[in-house]
Design an enzyme around this catalytic site. Structure first.
Site, short mmCIF file in Angstrom:
data_model
loop_
_atom_site.label_atom_id
_atom_site.label_comp_id
_atom_site.label_asym_id
_atom_site.label_seq_id
_atom_site.Cartn_x
_atom_site.Cartn_y
_atom_site.Cartn_z
CG ASP A 143 -1.97 1.08 1.19
OD1 ASP A 143 -2.11 1.74 0.13
OD2 ASP A 143 -2.65 1.29 2.21
CB ALA A 144 3.90 1.87 -2.03
#
Length: 218
Positions: free
Chosen positions: A144-145
């Site tokens: 979940d960058a």
């Protein structure tokens, strides 16, 4: 958040065990906050120190510096050894979608970007089916960058937070989320190419970015 500089995450019993283990792994590599306590009883209680610095949404007034820090953070993460890391739940979710029922899936083109790929539900499904076996699990990814999950201190990358989707996966999952988050927060795709340059275009399979786009939309 606790006023004493700690965070307490609460969930159903057992749900945070994997994230706690991943957080310890990231901290041992200098990429995550320190874990202080994990208790699983009537609920899960997961206590960490707060990260030092501010998340990248605080640096929108300097987009190039923002891109540099984000690219540096992901390059550092993606160069780490896997060491038997569990497979990212995000990758598992992608494969579950591809192996599911076309008619039962949803399609949200809000996740799509002109600079990567835009297409229809039918096109996305065909891309997923043709490429589901090409999704690798050879890189330690965040999963979940997006900008709120990357912390910067004194102008440099400091740490990652919210590691529940981390694990072994395909680096293009992180790269797609990073590009999408940049565009969403900056309200422009003007800096997409600059970010990809900073990460290193020679290390990117642009066809796989299109594949990830299809999975994210479906």
């Amino acid at each position: 958040y606790c006023d004493s500089g700690y965070y307490i995450k609460i969930s159903r019993p057992g749900e945070l065990a994997l994230e706690e283990a991943l957080c310890r792994r990231f901290h041992s590599m200098g990429l995550g906050v320190e874990v202080l306590q994990y208790i699983t009883e009537d609920q899960d209680y997961f206590v960490t120190k707060s990260a030092v610095g501010e998340d990248l949404t605080h640096f929108l007034d300097d987009p190039k510096k923002l891109c540099q820090v984000l690219a540096s953070a992901l390059r550092k993460l993606h160069s780490q050894p896997l060491e038997d890391a569990p497979v990212s739940f995000l990758r598992q979710r992608y494969l579950s979608s591809a192996n599911g029922d076309y008619s039962g899936g949803s399609f949200d083109d809000f996740m799509l970007m002109d600079k990567v790929w835009k297409g229809s539900r039918d096109q996305a499904w065909k891309i997923m089916q043709a490429n589901k076996n090409k999704l690798k699990a050879d890189t330690l990814i965040h999963g979940d960058a997006c900008l709120p999950n990357v912390i910067c201190h004194d102008g440099q990358f400091s740490t990652f937070i919210d590691l529940g989707l981390s694990g072994a996966g395909d680096k293009h999952m992180d790269l797609y989320w990073a590009v999408w988050s940049l565009q969403y927060n900056l309200k422009t795709d003007e800096y997409t190419d600059y970010f990809l340059d900073q990460y290193g275009r020679e290390n990117i399979d642009f066809d796989m970015l299109k594949v990830v786009a299809a999975f994210e939309a479906f």
